[in-house]
Write a protein that holds these residues in place. Structure first.
Motif, PDB file in Angstrom:
ATOM      1  N   GLU A 107     -22.084  49.771  34.226  1.00  0.00           N
ATOM      2  CA  GLU A 107     -21.450  49.226  33.005  1.00  0.00           C
ATOM      3  C   GLU A 107     -20.513  48.071  33.333  1.00  0.00           C
ATOM      4  O   GLU A 107     -20.418  47.093  32.598  1.00  0.00           O
ATOM      5  N   LEU A 108     -19.821  48.208  34.476  1.00  0.00           N
ATOM      6  CA  LEU A 108     -18.790  47.219  34.822  1.00  0.00           C
ATOM      7  C   LEU A 108     -19.363  45.928  35.405  1.00  0.00           C
ATOM      8  O   LEU A 108     -18.699  44.893  35.401  1.00  0.00           O
ATOM      9  N   GLY A 109     -20.566  45.963  35.931  1.00  0.00           N
ATOM     10  CA  GLY A 109     -21.128  44.727  36.519  1.00  0.00           C
ATOM     11  C   GLY A 109     -22.364  45.032  37.324  1.00  0.00           C
ATOM     12  O   GLY A 109     -22.806  46.184  37.398  1.00  0.00           O
ATOM     13  N   ASP A 110     -22.908  43.978  37.939  1.00  0.00           N
ATOM     14  CA  ASP A 110     -24.120  44.164  38.739  1.00  0.00           C
ATOM     15  C   ASP A 110     -23.850  45.024  39.970  1.00  0.00           C
ATOM     16  O   ASP A 110     -22.917  44.757  40.718  1.00  0.00           O
ATOM     17  N   VAL A 111     -24.668  46.048  40.166  1.00  0.00           N
ATOM     18  CA  VAL A 111     -24.539  46.897  41.360  1.00  0.00           C
ATOM     19  C   VAL A 111     -25.585  46.452  42.378  1.00  0.00           C
ATOM     20  O   VAL A 111     -26.782  46.471  42.083  1.00  0.00           O
ATOM     21  N   ALA A 112     -25.112  46.010  43.549  1.00  0.00           N
ATOM     22  CA  ALA A 112     -26.065  45.589  44.591  1.00  0.00           C
ATOM     23  C   ALA A 112     -26.650  46.803  45.297  1.00  0.00           C
ATOM     24  O   ALA A 112     -27.833  46.842  45.623  1.00  0.00           O
ATOM     25  N   SER A 113     -25.804  47.811  45.553  1.00  0.00           N
ATOM     26  CA  SER A 113     -26.338  49.047  46.135  1.00  0.00           C
ATOM     27  C   SER A 113     -25.398  50.211  45.889  1.00  0.00           C
ATOM     28  O   SER A 113     -24.187  50.037  45.753  1.00  0.00           O
ATOM     29  N   PHE A 114     -25.988  51.383  45.831  1.00  0.00           N
ATOM     30  CA  PHE A 114     -25.244  52.632  45.645  1.00  0.00           C
ATOM     31  C   PHE A 114     -26.017  53.658  46.456  1.00  0.00           C
ATOM     32  O   PHE A 114     -27.155  53.972  46.132  1.00  0.00           O
ATOM     33  N   SER A 115     -25.437  54.118  47.547  1.00  0.00           N
ATOM     34  CA  SER A 115     -26.249  54.988  48.422  1.00  0.00           C
ATOM     35  C   SER A 115     -25.399  56.055  49.099  1.00  0.00           C
ATOM     36  O   SER A 115     -24.220  55.828  49.394  1.00  0.00           O
ATOM     37  N   PRO A 116     -26.005  57.233  49.348  1.00  0.00           N
ATOM     38  CA  PRO A 116     -25.282  58.267  50.083  1.00  0.00           C
ATOM     39  C   PRO A 116     -25.128  57.863  51.543  1.00  0.00           C
ATOM     40  O   PRO A 116     -25.995  57.187  52.096  1.00  0.00           O
TER      41      PRO A 116
END
Ligand code: ADP
Length: 294
Positions: free
Chosen positions: A271-280
């Motif tokens: 929601e806040l902006g572009d996410v380049a990556s989100f990973s465990p």
């Protein structure tokens, strides 16, 4: 499969191994990890039968190990011992002959192995003229030349440069792929992490963790995530159920209290902006090691 069960050993009333049990499976590389004095060498020597345990059993394929089984073991001891005045090619072939190989087979095996280990040009050199790293490679050849069914190596990577580590690692992987059960000790956790299928962690003479590398990683999984986005990640600090471990601009590493929190954080980040990556983030072997020996 080599199976150690309930091994105990004391020296002068001091117990150095206490109820040590683990398996070394065929076709797999088992890394044996522990600090100095943890009990690795003592355990390996008992598995080989060169040292007697006070209690416990060592079985091969579900039955007590025999002297004949042990002839099909390969061992690289901690204290290296090759004859300094002997030529390396002849030396390794001689060891194969001691295991019953014909002269031609012994020579062929020794030369192929030394070549694979990068010593093909040095066959006629005396052991004592080799660098320490090359003597180490030769010692590995000595443990392997009779195509052992079980291979036990005490610190095979210590003193090797990174290229040699890769060569030796490749040779051990080939042996495992051929079905050999391989147990090796090492204090180089990065090498163990890269190489082993199974892991045994020992501290103070007791086994603290044993299992496949991936199983151990999952068991010790921290709920830790890494977020890279174009938006400043400072908002994470006030997010319920989140503890920020590291943070710089759009980059953050954080622990979450549960999986739902992780999902909520991801939605919010998008929601806040572009996410380049989100990973465990998977725990490294060094982190697991520190956690289990505490
Ligand atoms: P590691 O290989 O993990 O460094 P070791 O198996 O060599 O550990 O040693 C485990 C413990 O047993 C250490 O405290 C060591 O001092 C002791 N130990 C090993 N061999 C002997 C021995 N022959 N006599 C007395 N103590 C020993």
């Amino acid at each position: 499969m080599l199976a150690l069960r309930g091994i105990t050993k004391s020296y002068g009333g001091r117990r150095v191994l206490d109820d040590v049990s683990f398996d070394v499976a065929d076709g797999r590389l088992t890394g044996f990890v522990g600090g100095n004095g943890a009990g690795k060498t003592t355990t390996m020597r008992i598995a080989l039968g060169v040292l007697a345990a006070d209690g416990g059993t060592v079985d091969l394929d579900g039955r007590p190990i025999t002297a004949d089984d042990r002839r099909h073991f390969g061992y690289m001891p901690e204290e290296r011992g090759l004859y300094p005045k002997m030529r390396i090619g002849e030396h390794i072939a001689y060891l194969a002959r001691l295991h019953g190989y014909s002269k031609a087979d012994a020579t062929a095996n020794a030369h192929a192995l030394l070549d694979r280990l990068g010593l093909g040009e040095r066959l006629n050199d005396n052991v004592e003229t080799l660098s320490l790293g090359n003597q180490q490679r030769a010692q590995i050849a000595a443990a392997l030349v009779h195509d052992p069914r079980v291979l036990i190596l005490d610190e095979p990577f210590s003193g090797l440069d990174p290229l040699a580590v890769d060569v030796v690692a490749g040779v051990l992987q080939e042996r495992a792929a051929q079905g050999t059960a391989v147990l090796f000790s090492s204090h180089q956790l990065d090498v163990v992490e890269r190489l082993c299928d199974d892991l045994v962690i020992i501290a103070g003479g007791t086994i603290r963790a044993a299992g496949s590398r991936d199983e151990l990683r999952t068991r010790h999984e921290l709920r830790r995530y890494e977020l890279v986005s174009e938006c400043d990640a400072g908002w994470l600090r006030t997010e319920p159920g989140v503890e920020v471990v590291d943070f710089a601009g759009g980059y953050a590493v954080f622990d979450v209290s549960d999986d739902e929190t992780a999902q909520r954080v991801l939605r919010r980040a998008v929601e806040l902006g572009d996410v380049a990556s989100f990973s465990p983030r998977h725990p490294s072997l060094a982190q697991i090691f520190k956690e289990v020996i505490r």
